[in-house]
Design a protein around this motif. Structure first.
Motif, short mmCIF file in Angstrom:
data_model
loop_
_atom_site.label_atom_id
_atom_site.label_comp_id
_atom_site.label_asym_id
_atom_site.label_seq_id
_atom_site.Cartn_x
_atom_site.Cartn_y
_atom_site.Cartn_z
N ILE A 185 0.79 -1.11 -0.36
CA ILE A 185 0.12 0.13 0.03
C ILE A 185 0.89 1.05 0.30
O ILE A 185 1.89 1.52 1.16
N ILE A 186 0.41 1.77 -0.73
CA ILE A 186 1.31 3.42 -0.84
C ILE A 186 0.59 4.73 -0.76
O ILE A 186 -1.14 4.61 -1.74
N LEU A 187 0.86 5.05 0.20
CA LEU A 187 -0.54 6.45 0.05
C LEU A 187 0.32 7.93 -0.60
O LEU A 187 1.52 8.28 0.28
N HIS A 188 0.17 8.77 -1.31
CA HIS A 188 0.55 9.85 -1.25
C HIS A 188 -0.15 10.73 -0.90
O HIS A 188 -1.58 11.06 -1.23
N HIS A 189 0.60 11.70 0.54
CA HIS A 189 -0.60 12.45 0.99
C HIS A 189 0.41 13.57 1.67
O HIS A 189 1.16 13.48 1.34
N GLN A 249 -2.38 3.70 -3.48
CA GLN A 249 -1.57 3.31 -4.94
C GLN A 249 -1.01 1.73 -4.69
O GLN A 249 -0.47 1.85 -3.43
N ILE A 250 -1.36 0.49 -5.27
CA ILE A 250 -1.74 -0.43 -4.92
C ILE A 250 -1.04 -1.13 -6.14
O ILE A 250 -2.13 -0.93 -7.66
N ALA A 258 0.02 -0.88 -9.67
CA ALA A 258 -0.85 -0.25 -11.04
C ALA A 258 -2.40 0.60 -10.77
O ALA A 258 -2.78 0.41 -11.83
N ASP A 259 -2.79 0.28 -9.61
CA ASP A 259 -3.81 0.22 -9.33
C ASP A 259 -3.67 1.46 -8.72
O ASP A 259 -3.21 1.62 -7.39
N ILE A 260 -4.59 2.77 -9.17
CA ILE A 260 -4.56 3.94 -8.23
C ILE A 260 -6.03 3.95 -7.43
O ILE A 260 -7.14 4.39 -8.94
N TYR A 261 -6.14 4.66 -6.80
CA TYR A 261 -7.49 4.85 -5.74
C TYR A 261 -7.36 5.91 -4.92
O TYR A 261 -7.39 6.77 -4.54
N CYS A 262 -8.47 6.82 -6.60
CA CYS A 262 -9.19 8.11 -5.60
C CYS A 262 -10.33 8.24 -5.41
O CYS A 262 -11.23 7.71 -5.19
N ASP A 263 -10.03 9.68 -4.65
CA ASP A 263 -11.12 9.94 -3.20
C ASP A 263 -11.39 8.50 -1.91
O ASP A 263 -10.81 7.43 -2.10
N THR A 264 -11.22 9.40 -0.74
CA THR A 264 -11.32 8.17 0.48
C THR A 264 -12.09 7.94 0.39
O THR A 264 -12.32 6.50 1.07
N GLN A 265 -13.10 8.21 -0.29
CA GLN A 265 -14.71 6.76 0.01
C GLN A 265 -13.92 5.53 -0.66
O GLN A 265 -14.44 4.49 0.09
N LEU A 266 -13.44 5.33 -1.79
CA LEU A 266 -13.06 4.51 -2.50
C LEU A 266 -11.97 4.01 -1.64
O LEU A 266 -12.08 2.45 -1.49
N ILE A 267 -10.84 5.03 -1.39
CA ILE A 267 -9.51 4.35 -0.67
C ILE A 267 -10.34 3.65 0.34
O ILE A 267 -9.69 1.83 0.94
N MET A 268 -10.97 3.42 1.60
CA MET A 268 -11.53 2.93 2.75
C MET A 268 -12.08 1.73 1.90
O MET A 268 -11.33 0.59 2.96
N LEU A 269 -12.85 1.53 1.58
CA LEU A 269 -13.58 0.31 1.12
C LEU A 269 -12.30 -0.20 0.35
O LEU A 269 -12.41 -1.65 0.65
N GLU A 270 -11.97 -0.14 -0.68
CA GLU A 270 -10.75 -1.09 -0.55
C GLU A 270 -9.09 -1.76 0.34
O GLU A 270 -9.59 -2.90 -0.59
N ASP A 288 8.89 4.95 5.40
CA ASP A 288 9.06 6.46 3.87
C ASP A 288 9.84 6.08 2.18
O ASP A 288 10.46 5.24 2.87
N ILE A 289 8.79 6.43 1.84
CA ILE A 289 10.12 6.34 0.01
C ILE A 289 9.95 7.44 -1.19
O ILE A 289 8.95 8.71 -0.20
N GLU A 290 10.50 7.49 -1.39
CA GLU A 290 9.91 8.64 -2.46
C GLU A 290 9.06 8.42 -3.93
O GLU A 290 9.04 7.59 -3.92
N ALA A 291 9.54 9.42 -4.56
CA ALA A 291 7.80 9.76 -5.77
C ALA A 291 8.64 9.21 -6.79
O ALA A 291 7.90 7.82 -7.16
N SER A 292 9.51 8.66 -6.93
CA SER A 292 10.57 8.05 -7.91
C SER A 292 10.73 6.56 -8.02
O SER A 292 9.95 5.64 -9.24
N ASP A 293 10.14 6.45 -6.43
CA ASP A 293 10.45 4.80 -6.46
C ASP A 293 8.72 4.08 -6.46
O ASP A 293 8.73 3.07 -7.05
N ALA A 294 8.25 4.91 -6.06
CA ALA A 294 6.48 4.14 -6.15
C ALA A 294 5.83 4.47 -8.14
O ALA A 294 5.28 3.74 -8.26
N LEU A 295 6.99 5.44 -8.50
CA LEU A 295 6.57 5.27 -10.28
C LEU A 295 6.93 3.82 -11.16
O LEU A 295 6.39 3.39 -11.99
#
Length: 305
Positions: free
Chosen positions: A4-8, A57-58, A60-72, A221-228
């Motif tokens: 699980i990667i959280l961009h925040h 981010q999980i 190559a799946d990208i989840y937008c909005d906390t409604q869906l993030i929490m369900l996932e 913590d990780i770098e944004a480049s790692d997440a990409l």
């Protein structure tokens, strides 16, 4: 399960909703710190333009909005559950109530008192984000109204807790608690625990103490480049389109999905997933390859391209 990667960023109230949820589940997760204003050059390749915070981010799946993030998160980490068995609809309904009705006036309580502290870049960004001018004088004038609205709405939660229950739905924390936590947390972070209208809500003060104990799980913590790079090396999970969905949308259609409230930036892609609670678009970006971006249905406008 893929990480699980959280961009925040630290002071994002909706990110705190997810962070406290990760604490509830005692989940391990990776953190990518993103700017609190545009541009966000290392986030846009993943989302295709969606600019709100947070994004999960999980692979190559990208989840937008906390409604869906929490369900996932609940789907992938089912225990302890965000939604008590038999009360799933209730938990989600309270969540929507908190997100849609309490959040805005609660933020107004804060911004009306701290708006002068922000620089011009922040003011410009939030003007574009909200669709109206970031005007500290107007915000100060609105304080009595937003404070009263916040008090009236939080009083309903105070009433829920009046029978002695520890959390909103009983003895265990749920999705509803995570949603209510974020606007109350935002007021406390900026104005302190005794700020009006929290000073008149003792049950919520006690409830906040119980919520704070949950923590944020196991963060690394990780770098944004790692997440990409993680996204580029991964393959999106399987999705399906409900052929009987009342929208009439069909797999393979070119669509755009846009928030209906703020940050109204459309994301374009090909429909690969459709269910009552989500819509999923496949897209390609040179920096991350093929990804699928997932959105909740409620609160988003879907248009054929």
């Amino acid at each position: 399960m893929t990480d699980i990667i959280l961009h925040h960023y630290a002071l994002s109230p909706f990110a705190e909703k997810v962070r406290i949820g990760l604490g509830l589940k005692q989940a391990a997760w990776k953190s990518v710190d993103i700017p609190n204003v545009m541009p966000k050059p290392d986030l846009m390749p993943l989302t295709g333009g969606y600019r709100k915070t947070p994004v999960m981010q999980i692979g190559a799946d990208i989840y937008c909005d906390t409604q869906l993030i929490m369900l996932e998160l609940d789907r992938r980490l089912p225990s302890p559950a965000f939604q008590p068995k038999g009360r799933e609809g209730e938990a989600r309904a309270i969540t929507m109530w908190a997100d849609r009705l309490i959040f805005s006036p609660a933020v107004g309580v804060v911004m009306s008192q701290v708006a002068d502290k922000f620089g011009e870049a922040f003011k410009k960004d939030r003007s574009e984000f909200s669709g109206r001018l970031f005007d500290p004088e107007r915000m100060r004038a609105a304080l009595p109204f937003v404070r009263d609205q916040t008090y009236a709405l939080l009083s309903l939660a105070e009433t829920m807790l009046a029978d002695g229950r520890t959390f909103l739905l009983g003895g265990e924390p749920s999705l509803a608690d995570c949603a209510l936590y974020n606007p109350v947390w935002f007021i406390r972070q900026h104005l302190g625990p005794a700020a009006a209208p929290l000073d008149r809500l003792p049950k919520i003060a006690t409830w906040m103490e119980h919520m704070g104990v949950l923590g944020h799980g196991k963060r690394a913590d990780i770098e944004a480049s790692d997440a990409l790079e993680i996204a580029k090396a991964a393959t999106p999970g399987k999705t399906s389109v409900d052929g009987s969905d009342p929208s009439g949308l069909k797999a393979g259609q070119k669509l755009s999905v846009t928030p209906d409230d703020t940050g109204k930036v459309p994301v374009a892609g090909t429909l690969v997933g459709l269910a009552a609670d989500r819509i999923s678009l496949a897209r390609h970006d040179e920096r991350v390859g093929d990804v699928v971006v997932h959105f909740p249905r409620a609160g988003f406008i879907v248009q054929a391209l």
